[in-house]
Enzyme design. Structure first.
Site, PDB file in Angstrom:
ATOM      1  N   GLN A 206       0.820  -1.219   0.000  1.00 59.70           N
ATOM      2  CA  GLN A 206       0.000   0.000   0.000  1.00 59.70           C
ATOM      3  C   GLN A 206       0.850   1.263   0.000  1.00 59.70           C
ATOM      4  OE1 GLN A 206      -3.156   0.406  -0.503  1.00 59.70           O
ATOM      5  NE2 GLN A 206      -3.900  -1.683  -0.272  1.00 59.70           N
TER       6      GLN A 206
ATOM      7  N   THR B  53       8.836 -18.121 -17.061  1.00 59.85           N
ATOM      8  CA  THR B  53       9.143 -17.079 -18.056  1.00 59.85           C
ATOM      9  C   THR B  53       8.649 -15.720 -17.552  1.00 59.85           C
ATOM     10  OG1 THR B  53       8.881 -18.735 -19.769  1.00 59.85           O
ATOM     11  CG2 THR B  53       8.789 -16.436 -20.474  1.00 59.85           C
TER      12      THR B  53
ATOM     13  N   CYS C 292      -9.880  -9.047  -0.566  1.00 54.65           N
ATOM     14  CA  CYS C 292      -9.831 -10.507  -0.541  1.00 54.65           C
ATOM     15  C   CYS C 292     -10.894 -11.066   0.392  1.00 54.65           C
ATOM     16  CB  CYS C 292      -8.483 -10.995  -0.047  1.00 54.65           C
ATOM     17  SG  CYS C 292      -7.142  -9.962  -0.527  1.00 54.65           S
TER      18      CYS C 292
HETATM   19  N1  PLP Z   1      -0.610  -6.594   1.061  1.00 57.98           N
HETATM   20  C1  PLP Z   1      -1.411  -5.528   1.204  1.00 57.98           C
HETATM   21  C2  PLP Z   1      -1.131  -4.548   2.296  1.00 57.98           C
HETATM   22  C3  PLP Z   1      -2.473  -5.319   0.320  1.00 57.98           C
HETATM   23  O1  PLP Z   1      -3.261  -4.259   0.473  1.00 57.98           O
HETATM   24  C4  PLP Z   1      -2.701  -6.276  -0.699  1.00 57.98           C
HETATM   25  C5  PLP Z   1      -3.860  -6.148  -1.609  1.00 57.98           C
HETATM   26  O2  PLP Z   1      -4.877  -5.598  -1.259  1.00 57.98           O
HETATM   27  C6  PLP Z   1      -1.845  -7.378  -0.801  1.00 57.98           C
HETATM   28  C7  PLP Z   1      -0.803  -7.500   0.092  1.00 57.98           C
HETATM   29  C8  PLP Z   1      -2.040  -8.426  -1.861  1.00 57.98           C
HETATM   30  O3  PLP Z   1      -1.658  -7.894  -3.107  1.00 57.98           O
HETATM   31  P1  PLP Z   1      -2.102  -8.602  -4.478  1.00 57.98           P
HETATM   32  O4  PLP Z   1      -3.565  -8.423  -4.575  1.00 57.98           O
HETATM   33  O5  PLP Z   1      -1.338  -7.857  -5.515  1.00 57.98           O
HETATM   34  O6  PLP Z   1      -1.702 -10.012  -4.395  1.00 57.98           O
END
Ligand code: PLP
Length: 383
Positions: A183, A241, A329
């Site tokens: 972030q 790759t 997520c």
């Molecule tokens: N770490 C933090 C602090 C995040 O905000 C996020 C995504 O929201 C991630 C890791 C994961 O990143 P990515 O979605 O690119 O895998």
């Protein structure tokens, strides 16, 4: 739609998208191929990687200096660091407010028999440095150097952690430090020097770059065990790759972000303050999380007492406001925020929390209509 979910992801900068498309149209592009086409692809990849390093304050050409591993994004970089720094048995200490891509790895490592400890935070969401010092000290005598993971800024609240202090404690106790800067990279002025970390992770889609690409920057002399096994790409750290077009896009997006950093920070902090002040002006009972701490300029996590966050999100979506209830997520199932829980917030406050995120693509014209719509939805849904 007013897009206020830039912590989940940002729109790709059209200039970056054009560059990625051009690169994809160059033709076959395997940097490991030994023929001229492969060598040219390798040159373009090297150039992109060096520019990424420069933008982050490192000279990746320096022998024995920092090293960069191209990954698919923040999640992979965090997995790689936690599993690959130090030995497979090394104890892990992770802050309780980390992103799920760190916390879940820690849970998994625990199931596999590793010692895992969770570091608590204060009511502002800042890691307790005295507790960290005690924990690393207690693990000092273990055979493998402990790995500490503390994020640079929280994805839900935007609260910035005191990484230089965290790093000093780790150094003194011989622990390794991984910083999830997903972030922060492209949003704050950071460099490996500033962090004093052994590794930092990031993802291009958080700073108007292409999705599906990110990086893990490793400090000078830091070795890494791979998660994947296959070819010899990236000095055996991450076989497969390399996506040259995505690396080129990430380099460009990062350069644009870093070039305009000061203006962007001021601009989006103004938008964020406009939203918070507008909302608090009409609804003084709202709770803005982490306000007493240093925060990312464009992030705001606000609880709407008496409202349910899921209902708010749905109604805001209907009112053409895109925002979220924590990390993207988890917002499908939306368990209560572990970040606000760790900060000691009451259940009713946690149940009512919504995250808003601005970027340089957000407009000032969006702020007032957003305030009006959010207040209208809130007054309808509060009980
Ligand atoms: N770490 C933090 C602090 C995040 O905000 C996020 C995504 O929201 C991630 C890791 C994961 O990143 P990515 O979605 O690119 O895998």
């Amino acid at each position: 739609m007013i897009y206020l979910d830039n912590n989940a992801t940002t729109a790709i900068d059209p200039e970056v998208a054009r560059l990625v498309a051009e690169e994809l149209l160059v033709g076959p592009s395997n940097p490991s191929s030994q023929h001229a086409i492969g060598r040219q692809a390798n040159e373009r990849l090297d150039d992109a990687i060096q520019r990424i390093g420069r933008a982050l304050g490192c000279d990746l050409l320096q022998p024995g200096g920092e090293r960069f591993v191209l990954t698919s994004g923040g999640t992979e970089s965090n997995n790689l660091a936690l599993m690959g720094l130090s030995s497979a048995e090394a104890p892990l200490i992770v802050s309780a407010v980390e992103h799920p891509s760190v916390l879940s790895v820690a849970e998994y490592a625990k199931q596999c028999g590793r010692t895992v400890e969770f570091l608590s935070v204060d009511s502002r969401g800042i890691v307790r440095l005295d507790e960290l010092a005690e924990r690393v000290d207690a693990l000092k005598s273990t055979e493998a150097a402990p790995v500490v993971a503390v994020m640079s800024a929280n994805n839900e609240t935007g609260v910035i952690q005191p990484i230089p202090e965290v790093s000093a404690i780790c150094r003194q106790a011989g622990a390794m430090l991984h910083v999830d800067a997903t972030q922060t990279v492209g949003k704050l002025d950071i460099s490996m020097d500033w962090y004093g970390a052994d590794s930092i992770s990031f993802a291009a889609h958080k700073f108007h770059g292409p999705p599906g690409v990110g990086g893990l920057l490793l400090g000078a002399g830091v070795s890494l065990r791979p998660l994947l096994h296959g070819g010899e790409q990236q000095l055996l750290s991450r076989p497969g790759t390399e996506p040259v077009a995505l690396a080129v896009g990430m380099a460009k997006a990062l350069e644009i972000a870093i070039d305009g950093l000061d203006q962007t920070q001021e601009y989006i902090a103004g938008l964020r303050d406009g939203l918070e002040n507008g909302l608090l002006g009409q609804c003084p009972e709202l709770v803005v999380h982490g306000r007493g701490a240093e925060r990312l300029p464009g992030t705001s996590c606000i609880s709407f007492p008496g409202a349910d966050r899921q209902n708010m999100l749905m109604a805001l979506d209907m009112a053409s406001i895109a925002c979220s209830s924590g990390s993207a997520c988890s917002s499908g199932s939306s368990p209560p925020s572990h970040v606000l829980t760790a900060m000691g917030c009451e259940k009713s406050v946690i149940e009512a929390a919504i995250r808003f995120g601005f970027s340089r693509f957000s407009t000032i014209e969006d702020v007032q209509p957003a305030v009006e719509r959010i207040c209208r939805v809130y007054s309808r849904l509060r009980f």
